[in-house]
Design a protein around this motif. Sequence first.
Motif, PDB file in Angstrom:
ATOM      1  N   HIS A 101       3.417  14.022   6.177  1.00  0.00           N
ATOM      2  CA  HIS A 101       4.121  14.781   5.133  1.00  0.00           C
ATOM      3  C   HIS A 101       4.684  16.096   5.651  1.00  0.00           C
ATOM      4  CE1 HIS A 101       2.719  11.838   2.407  1.00  0.00           C
ATOM      5  NE2 HIS A 101       1.451  12.116   2.625  1.00  0.00           N
ATOM      6  N   GLY A 102       4.103  16.590   6.720  1.00  0.00           N
ATOM      7  CA  GLY A 102       4.569  17.839   7.313  1.00  0.00           C
ATOM      8  C   GLY A 102       5.546  17.562   8.445  1.00  0.00           C
TER       9      GLY A 102
ATOM     10  N   GLU B 111      -4.844   6.956   0.451  1.00  0.00           N
ATOM     11  CA  GLU B 111      -5.157   6.967  -0.977  1.00  0.00           C
ATOM     12  C   GLU B 111      -3.973   6.508  -1.814  1.00  0.00           C
ATOM     13  OE1 GLU B 111      -8.808   9.532  -2.373  1.00  0.00           O
ATOM     14  OE2 GLU B 111      -7.020  10.769  -2.184  1.00  0.00           O
TER      15      GLU B 111
ATOM     16  N   ASN C 145      -0.559  16.987   3.457  1.00  0.00           N
ATOM     17  CA  ASN C 145      -0.309  16.738   2.037  1.00  0.00           C
ATOM     18  C   ASN C 145      -0.971  17.780   1.129  1.00  0.00           C
ATOM     19  OD1 ASN C 145      -2.678  15.414   3.030  1.00  0.00           O
ATOM     20  ND2 ASN C 145      -2.898  14.390   1.061  1.00  0.00           N
TER      21      ASN C 145
ATOM     22  N   THR D  22      -1.742  11.684  -2.723  1.00  0.00           N
ATOM     23  CA  THR D  22      -0.727  11.922  -1.697  1.00  0.00           C
ATOM     24  C   THR D  22      -1.197  11.668  -0.274  1.00  0.00           C
ATOM     25  OG1 THR D  22      -1.318  14.251  -1.618  1.00  0.00           O
ATOM     26  CG2 THR D  22       0.473  13.625  -3.105  1.00  0.00           C
ATOM     27  N   ASP D  23      -2.486  11.535  -0.081  1.00  0.00           N
ATOM     28  CA  ASP D  23      -2.962  11.099   1.228  1.00  0.00           C
ATOM     29  C   ASP D  23      -2.451   9.666   1.384  1.00  0.00           C
ATOM     30  OD1 ASP D  23      -5.174  11.171   3.524  1.00  0.00           O
ATOM     31  OD2 ASP D  23      -5.382   9.269   2.443  1.00  0.00           O
ATOM     32  N   LEU D  24      -1.858   9.339   2.526  1.00  0.00           N
ATOM     33  CA  LEU D  24      -1.208   8.034   2.654  1.00  0.00           C
ATOM     34  C   LEU D  24      -2.147   6.888   2.288  1.00  0.00           C
ATOM     35  CD1 LEU D  24       1.227   6.291   3.416  1.00  0.00           C
ATOM     36  CD2 LEU D  24       0.443   6.375   5.789  1.00  0.00           C
TER      37      LEU D  24
ATOM     38  N   THR E 220      -0.772  10.691  10.774  1.00  0.00           N
ATOM     39  CA  THR E 220      -1.662   9.842   9.993  1.00  0.00           C
ATOM     40  C   THR E 220      -1.982   8.605  10.807  1.00  0.00           C
ATOM     41  OG1 THR E 220      -1.971   8.663   7.902  1.00  0.00           O
ATOM     42  CG2 THR E 220       0.227   8.584   8.856  1.00  0.00           C
TER      43      THR E 220
ATOM     44  N   ASP F 149      -3.481   6.063   8.810  1.00  0.00           N
ATOM     45  CA  ASP F 149      -4.052   5.368   7.655  1.00  0.00           C
ATOM     46  C   ASP F 149      -3.656   3.899   7.570  1.00  0.00           C
ATOM     47  OD1 ASP F 149      -5.701   7.267   6.716  1.00  0.00           O
ATOM     48  OD2 ASP F 149      -4.417   7.974   5.089  1.00  0.00           O
TER      49      ASP F 149
END
Lengths: 461, 243, 188
Positions: free
Chosen positions: C176-177, A138, A223, A134-136, C164, C166
């Motif tokens: 996500h939050g 990953e 997450n 769930t880590d973007l 993020t 990423d």
Amino acid sequence: MSTLPVSHSKAAEAFLADKPYVSWHDETLWFVRSKRDKAARSVPEWETLRELASAVKAHTLSRLDEYLVQFESNAKKNGIHVHWANDAAEHNSIITEILRSHNVQKVVKSKSMLTEECGLNPYLAERGISVIDTDLGEYIVQLRNEHPSHIVLPAIHLKKEAVSDTFHEHLHTEKNNNDPVYLTRSARTVLRNHFITADAAITGVNFAVAETGGFVICTNEGNADMGAHASKLHIACMGFEKIIPRAEDLGIFLRLLARSATGQPVTTYSSHFHRPAPGQELHLVLVNNGRARQLGRPEFRNSLKCIRCAACFNTCPVYRRSGGHSYHNAVAGPIGAILAPNLDMKNNADLPFASTLCGSCTNVCPVKINIHEQLWSWRQVLMKEGYGGKAKEAAMKTMAAVLSKPGLFVRTANTARKLMRAVPWLFNNKLNPWYRQREMPSAPAQSFKTWYKKNRNEQQG
Amino acid sequence: MRVGLFIPCYVDQFYPQVAIATMELLEKLGCEVVYPAAQTCCGQPMANSGFESYAAGCNANFIKQFRGFDYVVCPSGSCVLHVKEHLHDADESTASVIRNTVYELTEFLTDILKVEQLNASFPFKVGLHVSCHGQRMLHLASMSERMLPPFSKALSLLHKVAGIELIDPVRADECCGFGGTFCVTEEAVSVAMGQSRVEEHAANDVEYITGGDMSCLMHLEGILKRQRSNIKVIHLAQILNAQ
Amino acid sequence: MSSRDEILSMIRENRPAFSPLPEIPVFIHEKPLAEWFTETLTGIGGKVVHLKDTGEVETRIQQQHGGVINTTDLSAAAKYRHATAQELEAVDTVIVPGIIAVAENAAVWVNEKDMINRLLPFICRQLIIIVQLTDLVPDMHSAYKKIRIDEAGFGVFIAGPSKTADIEQSLVIGAHGPLAMEVWFVGE
């Protein structure tokens, strides 16, 4: 017979084939290093914090068994189920058992390099349990069937166009929409659905506190919390070196971790878990997998201080130009190169040589691991154990013989230099790796030794 | 002050002018300089390849050549570092004396001779390449990773040279990628790292790249020559000795 | 032998000689705390609001759009204690009380007791944390002195909205939050 992984140097050469891409990779990671510098500079007591962090970890390692027992006892009192796994296989089977006993079909997992180290995802997949990372970053590499190339920035090797293509294929996002905000929001929508429908959550652990029997997870995306709080079952996995003695020690480590990792003052969430939520089950798996062996190696035990910030990756000029996958290990970069040989010397004998020993890794390390010195020491151990090959040993023996006999050295060196002058093609050819992309130094008519004999010895009589 | 001149093996063979400049510079500054002619190498190439255990003969010769000097001085941070960290012998007391009296050239000039003035002139645009072993392990300069007050022994000396124009690269202390045998075992990465360094100095339009370690400069020179660049490399000793 | 005992005995055999546990010194900071906190939170995508008293807080809460769950009003929020993720997924704004705010990194400590349901501060689109201005401390060391991390089953330092980087290191606020986050300081 097992085959060795593609060596770091070969993989690096392939990585370097696309020059503009490598420049981008290098600049992107250098940008992270620069952010780290800025964040560190903003803390006047930075170097003191590093000393403290290193000392707390040194102390913990010197009483590791006692702290683990204390932690276990407090965690149990808190209602956490504590498991011990001696190796990767046991780690995977413990988790599978827990999941099966809850009839779990789908797990959401936040970042845990330990589960990468243990190969948990394929293990669960083979047993019919689906795992969603769930880590973007990953999540992106999982969709692409790749491994993370960086422990903090798992998809740092990918350009946004590649992410866009992957999302278009798997999530049906707009083709060629490369906007990071659009792509992130698209993943958010899909993963939200996974969070609220998953049967269990697996997380890593950043720190476990012996005196309180709880653990801390640090994320930016939220997450780990979304997964852990939405599920009836939470399994946290940790290498046992993540233990620290006191709650107040967290102050030191949380001040260092995010600043070292990404240049942020702290991660968005530093979540402290002590007891399961009402109606929830909380499990924690403590894993050895070679760590106790590493503890017994005096020159390498400091590697167990690592808090996985990846500052050594970002600063490493070799990592930036070879990419994480060239290290063929769950943890890449300089720290990976000193952890991997402990797991498998034969497979990872090349990694301690994937360094110029420039020492920048040691300087950025927030817990002051002497990484470059350990790289050097691993080289000695690996060669002594015979992982260098007979040809290299023979060459080194010859070199040692020549360098210990001054007369022989002078004759050999002078002959070589004269050959370079007389028959340069002997050196300037494709078999000489120096010459492939560099000119050889020009060989002068006389060495300094000869000059000295003529110009100084004579005067002195 | 009797100084034993320790010249790295590849400098002896390929860059005698660097050794000569070092010698002349030390003599100018009043040292009695002796070059023990039977010296070979410090043994670093073997040790960094993982074969320190083969270095005994090399070490014994080094000690034989360099016993009895007030100081041992060398125009290379890398070779000095190796001696400081790894010179051991059956005659451990002599080894220990040498480990403690061996100096890299610029630190010898700033810390022992405490040079305040140099009669040197070098009217060119110069970029300094900071070599890792000298900087991060011998602490010849502050490091960009550490949050400590800035200093540089090399720069403090270069600033005493008349006419010189120094231009810093953005990544002031990134490794050039030489790395001993790394330069051939990891040829692709080594060259890519060297090319990055060269690129930055070229963008600064320098005429020379200088540094305290000829090994790094040899690697950068190889790249510069292949690119047919006009930029030349020159050892610090040659600039400090330039009239 | 169980894995537990095997691991512990290996560690006992291999552990290094005793090394002392250091005391953590008090670090002196010169910066004014409120300005420092605001500068930090703004830098990480959050927003600071200063309110004089509970009256101003009330007014401001009334001005929020969309669905609001306010856990500072315990009796009204109690019904969400056992709410599931499916039930909470659509909530817009969550307001929770914070215990300690840290100037150096804009982190605010929130305790499970005050958040009613562990999911609330994470699952919403906007998070608002209300903190007394007097509960502002300079650094994490002072914060850990003032809280007990195991007082509740769960506690969290929250610093800004979820984020993020990423994808190519491009910062995206809202992962996500929560997509947005505000800290309301009460007091003068």
